[in-house]
Design a protein around this motif. Sequence first.
Motif, PDB file in Angstrom:
ATOM      1  N   PRO A   1      30.166  25.719   5.812  1.00 30.80           N
ATOM      2  CA  PRO A   1      29.509  26.794   6.534  1.00 30.80           C
ATOM      3  C   PRO A   1      28.157  26.513   6.862  1.00 30.80           C
ATOM      4  CG  PRO A   1      29.824  27.202   4.140  1.00 30.80           C
ATOM      5  CD  PRO A   1      30.849  26.013   4.561  1.00 30.80           C
ATOM      6  N   ASP A   2      27.276  25.643   6.180  1.00 31.48           N
ATOM      7  CA  ASP A   2      26.377  25.346   6.560  1.00 31.48           C
ATOM      8  C   ASP A   2      25.977  24.740   7.898  1.00 31.48           C
ATOM      9  OD1 ASP A   2      27.163  23.033   5.344  1.00 31.48           O
ATOM     10  OD2 ASP A   2      25.490  22.256   4.391  1.00 31.48           O
ATOM     11  N   ILE A   3      26.971  23.784   8.255  1.00 33.98           N
ATOM     12  CA  ILE A   3      27.148  23.131   9.329  1.00 33.98           C
ATOM     13  C   ILE A   3      27.392  24.123  10.510  1.00 33.98           C
ATOM     14  CG2 ILE A   3      28.108  21.229  10.661  1.00 33.98           C
ATOM     15  CD1 ILE A   3      28.765  19.844   8.309  1.00 33.98           C
ATOM     16  N   VAL A   4      28.446  24.908  10.349  1.00 36.99           N
ATOM     17  CA  VAL A   4      28.634  26.082  11.235  1.00 36.99           C
ATOM     18  C   VAL A   4      27.604  26.717  11.510  1.00 36.99           C
ATOM     19  CG1 VAL A   4      30.056  28.088  11.614  1.00 36.99           C
ATOM     20  CG2 VAL A   4      31.142  25.797  10.370  1.00 36.99           C
ATOM     21  N   ALA A   5      26.789  27.442  10.552  1.00 37.77           N
ATOM     22  CA  ALA A   5      25.551  28.194  10.813  1.00 37.77           C
ATOM     23  C   ALA A   5      24.769  27.510  11.899  1.00 37.77           C
ATOM     24  CB  ALA A   5      25.315  28.403   9.584  1.00 37.77           C
ATOM     25  N   ALA A   6      24.372  26.261  11.635  1.00 38.25           N
ATOM     26  CA  ALA A   6      23.333  25.532  12.106  1.00 38.25           C
ATOM     27  C   ALA A   6      24.079  25.154  13.553  1.00 38.25           C
ATOM     28  CB  ALA A   6      23.260  23.912  11.652  1.00 38.25           C
ATOM     29  N   ARG A   7      25.176  25.250  13.820  1.00 40.78           N
ATOM     30  CA  ARG A   7      25.824  24.874  15.223  1.00 40.78           C
ATOM     31  C   ARG A   7      25.554  26.223  15.979  1.00 40.78           C
ATOM     32  NH1 ARG A   7      30.780  25.806  16.760  1.00 40.78           N
ATOM     33  NH2 ARG A   7      31.773  25.641  14.587  1.00 40.78           N
ATOM     34  N   TRP A   8      25.744  27.530  15.141  1.00 48.05           N
ATOM     35  CA  TRP A   8      25.662  28.521  16.177  1.00 48.05           C
ATOM     36  C   TRP A   8      24.305  28.939  16.511  1.00 48.05           C
ATOM     37  CZ3 TRP A   8      29.085  30.851  18.844  1.00 48.05           C
ATOM     38  CH2 TRP A   8      30.352  30.916  18.382  1.00 48.05           C
ATOM     39  N   ARG A   9      23.202  28.319  15.536  1.00 49.34           N
ATOM     40  CA  ARG A   9      21.923  28.593  15.979  1.00 49.34           C
ATOM     41  C   ARG A   9      21.673  27.834  16.954  1.00 49.34           C
ATOM     42  NH1 ARG A   9      21.761  29.685  10.166  1.00 49.34           N
ATOM     43  NH2 ARG A   9      20.927  31.753   9.920  1.00 49.34           N
TER      44      ARG A   9
ATOM     45  N   ASP B   1      21.695  18.308  13.000  1.00 44.98           N
ATOM     46  CA  ASP B   1      21.914  16.670  12.716  1.00 44.98           C
ATOM     47  C   ASP B   1      21.558  16.277  11.386  1.00 44.98           C
ATOM     48  OD1 ASP B   1      22.456  16.479  15.445  1.00 44.98           O
ATOM     49  OD2 ASP B   1      20.833  15.302  15.829  1.00 44.98           O
ATOM     50  N   GLN B   2      20.516  17.109  10.721  1.00 47.46           N
ATOM     51  CA  GLN B   2      20.181  16.728   9.231  1.00 47.46           C
ATOM     52  C   GLN B   2      21.168  17.360   8.235  1.00 47.46           C
ATOM     53  OE1 GLN B   2      17.796  14.417   8.141  1.00 47.46           O
ATOM     54  NE2 GLN B   2      19.034  15.000   6.404  1.00 47.46           N
ATOM     55  N   THR B   3      21.771  18.640   8.595  1.00 49.04           N
ATOM     56  CA  THR B   3      22.852  19.197   7.952  1.00 49.04           C
ATOM     57  C   THR B   3      23.974  18.287   8.142  1.00 49.04           C
ATOM     58  OG1 THR B   3      21.842  21.319   8.438  1.00 49.04           O
ATOM     59  CG2 THR B   3      24.121  21.366   7.647  1.00 49.04           C
ATOM     60  N   LEU B   4      24.326  17.778   9.074  1.00 45.37           N
ATOM     61  CA  LEU B   4      25.633  17.165   9.194  1.00 45.37           C
ATOM     62  C   LEU B   4      25.520  15.649   8.239  1.00 45.37           C
ATOM     63  CD1 LEU B   4      28.560  16.433  10.365  1.00 45.37           C
ATOM     64  CD2 LEU B   4      27.355  15.553  12.272  1.00 45.37           C
ATOM     65  N   ILE B   5      24.371  14.959   8.510  1.00 44.51           N
ATOM     66  CA  ILE B   5      23.960  13.967   7.601  1.00 44.51           C
ATOM     67  C   ILE B   5      24.190  14.181   6.233  1.00 44.51           C
ATOM     68  CG2 ILE B   5      22.194  12.020   7.005  1.00 44.51           C
ATOM     69  CD1 ILE B   5      21.625  12.410   9.826  1.00 44.51           C
TER      70      ILE B   5
ATOM     71  N   SER C   1      24.993  34.342  11.147  1.00 47.44           N
ATOM     72  CA  SER C   1      24.750  35.051   9.650  1.00 47.44           C
ATOM     73  C   SER C   1      25.989  35.348   8.992  1.00 47.44           C
ATOM     74  CB  SER C   1      24.408  36.486  10.204  1.00 47.44           C
ATOM     75  OG  SER C   1      23.211  36.398  10.887  1.00 47.44           O
ATOM     76  N   GLU C   2      27.160  35.188   9.580  1.00 47.66           N
ATOM     77  CA  GLU C   2      28.448  35.349   8.923  1.00 47.66           C
ATOM     78  C   GLU C   2      28.796  34.036   8.096  1.00 47.66           C
ATOM     79  OE1 GLU C   2      31.129  36.403  11.867  1.00 47.66           O
ATOM     80  OE2 GLU C   2      30.632  38.504  11.775  1.00 47.66           O
ATOM     81  N   ALA C   3      28.381  32.706   9.062  1.00 46.73           N
ATOM     82  CA  ALA C   3      28.434  31.519   8.342  1.00 46.73           C
ATOM     83  C   ALA C   3      27.514  31.359   7.099  1.00 46.73           C
ATOM     84  CB  ALA C   3      28.254  30.530   9.162  1.00 46.73           C
ATOM     85  N   ASP C   4      26.379  32.044   7.218  1.00 46.10           N
ATOM     86  CA  ASP C   4      25.497  31.844   6.124  1.00 46.10           C
ATOM     87  C   ASP C   4      25.800  32.596   4.816  1.00 46.10           C
ATOM     88  OD1 ASP C   4      23.590  30.468   7.343  1.00 46.10           O
ATOM     89  OD2 ASP C   4      22.420  31.839   8.177  1.00 46.10           O
ATOM     90  N   ALA C   5      26.570  33.871   5.225  1.00 42.69           N
ATOM     91  CA  ALA C   5      26.888  34.813   4.140  1.00 42.69           C
ATOM     92  C   ALA C   5      28.214  33.892   3.479  1.00 42.69           C
ATOM     93  CB  ALA C   5      27.755  36.054   4.534  1.00 42.69           C
ATOM     94  N   GLU C   6      28.885  33.028   4.271  1.00 36.84           N
ATOM     95  CA  GLU C   6      29.985  32.227   3.703  1.00 36.84           C
ATOM     96  C   GLU C   6      29.337  31.100   2.705  1.00 36.84           C
ATOM     97  OE1 GLU C   6      33.200  32.725   3.370  1.00 36.84           O
ATOM     98  OE2 GLU C   6      33.183  34.397   4.501  1.00 36.84           O
ATOM     99  N   LEU C   7      28.260  30.675   3.227  1.00 39.19           N
ATOM    100  CA  LEU C   7      27.522  29.623   2.467  1.00 39.19           C
ATOM    101  C   LEU C   7      26.812  30.148   0.940  1.00 39.19           C
ATOM    102  CD1 LEU C   7      26.324  26.858   2.026  1.00 39.19           C
ATOM    103  CD2 LEU C   7      24.277  27.653   3.567  1.00 39.19           C
TER     104      LEU C   7
END
Length: 502
Positions: A301-309, A387-391, A173-179
């Motif tokens: 931040p979107d990659i970080v959020a996806a990794r935390w999920r 994976d899709q976010t990273l690509i 959620s915090e990474a999402d806020a940065e996004l």
Amino acid sequence: MKTQISKSASGVRAMKAGLSAILVALLSACVNYAGIHSDQQMAQPQQYESTQSLPAESGHWPSADWADQFGDAQLKALLEEALKGSPTIAQARARIAGAQAYTETAKASTMPHVNADYSLTRQQFSGTAAVPPPYAGSWQTQNSGLLSASYDLDLWGKNREALKAAVSQLQASEADAELVKLTLTTALARTYNQLARLYVLRDIAQQEVERRERIDRITAGRIATGLDTQVERKTAQANLATARSALAALDGSILTTRYQLAALMGKGPDRGLEIARPALGVGDEVRLPDNLPADLVSRRPDIVAARWRVDAITHEVKEAKAEFYPDINLSAAIGLDAFGFGRFLTAASRTGSAGAAIHLPIFDAGELRAQLKGRYADFDDAVATYDQTLISALSGVATQLAQIRSSDVQLDDAQTAQQAAREADDLAITQYKGGLTNQLTVLNADMNALQADQAVANLLMDRRDQQIALASALGGGYVDTSSEATRSADSAAPSNPVVAAR
């Protein structure tokens, strides 16, 4: 004596062996999760070939104040205002607060619970039921006070995994806020650049109106000398009206863009009317940082959020597995219970209890297995999303870089064409005024000059827009520091969450 001790020890061992055998038997008889697993693994940046598209150029990652490179103080002020007043930022903060509350709730499940209760009841007891005399058939006041405590032993870590999942969701959620912040500032900067584009195009349109007015005056003079007819005059007037219409259209676009900027800042449309004409500079030299693919996973931040999920669902899988094992709860209580007030605080009114409760699922018609399958499906989905976010992130950086390089090449040719078209236009008007050429030649030269001016202006604005987009694609100055904070709280993500989820 020794014989008695030996017999006692033997009895204890026999008891432990018996309990172990019973436990093994119960576990073998109850539901299990055999055959349910996942083979999905999070992709590494090195898996995707990008060395040619994303060359190491010894550049720097964007800083948090990346917009300062354009040297426009008003843009910086607008960005700060947007981060303070935008409803989208308030929504992001609210989601973080909700995730924090959920984390606190999950943490409470790992701790002992202590409660105090008191009740006062006035009741008439039945004279023919189980209550003996002298209370049978009489009204009595019953006082009851109880102090109780309970604790889930959590032998299989179910509550601990739920806490770790909640912490990871909080980090996401915090990474999402940065996004959200990055998306907002990027949108505002690009819209501000669009406002700058419209002003430049308006300048060109205003110059075109002045040229068309000049052509109209020359045409009027040529008619007086018999070199042109009313056909040329009407043509000149039509072209002048068209140029004025294009100028009015740009004024309307400038106004609507101001309103868009006000909305992005979380303000009413009148705030947009106060925005002055942008004064954006060229910006810094564009060079990619080294080791880009590997470092990008902690810069976006979107990659970080996806990794935390992914990490959160990893712990949810463990939590779901723990549901298959016995759940043991300890409880104890002490209190006072008496009829009337006089004997309530006496030793005879004391009451107490202590015990353990064991819950073991034996047959649930496949409910627990279905829940675990659902968690694994969520895990597979989260890994694929990561994976899709990273690509998309790698592709986004490569795309913006390619567009910038292309704009640089186009700009050189466009400026050469602009210079030639402008000289041809001036020469055509001079010849037209001197009676050496016709109006059609002048109009063609004027149209070529107009298009060349617009092409150069658009390329310059496009390049700056691409610079803004590249700064955003590189994370806009964001750096993930959540892992250190999480490890200090003993709730860090595992180095390989996929292994933990199997």
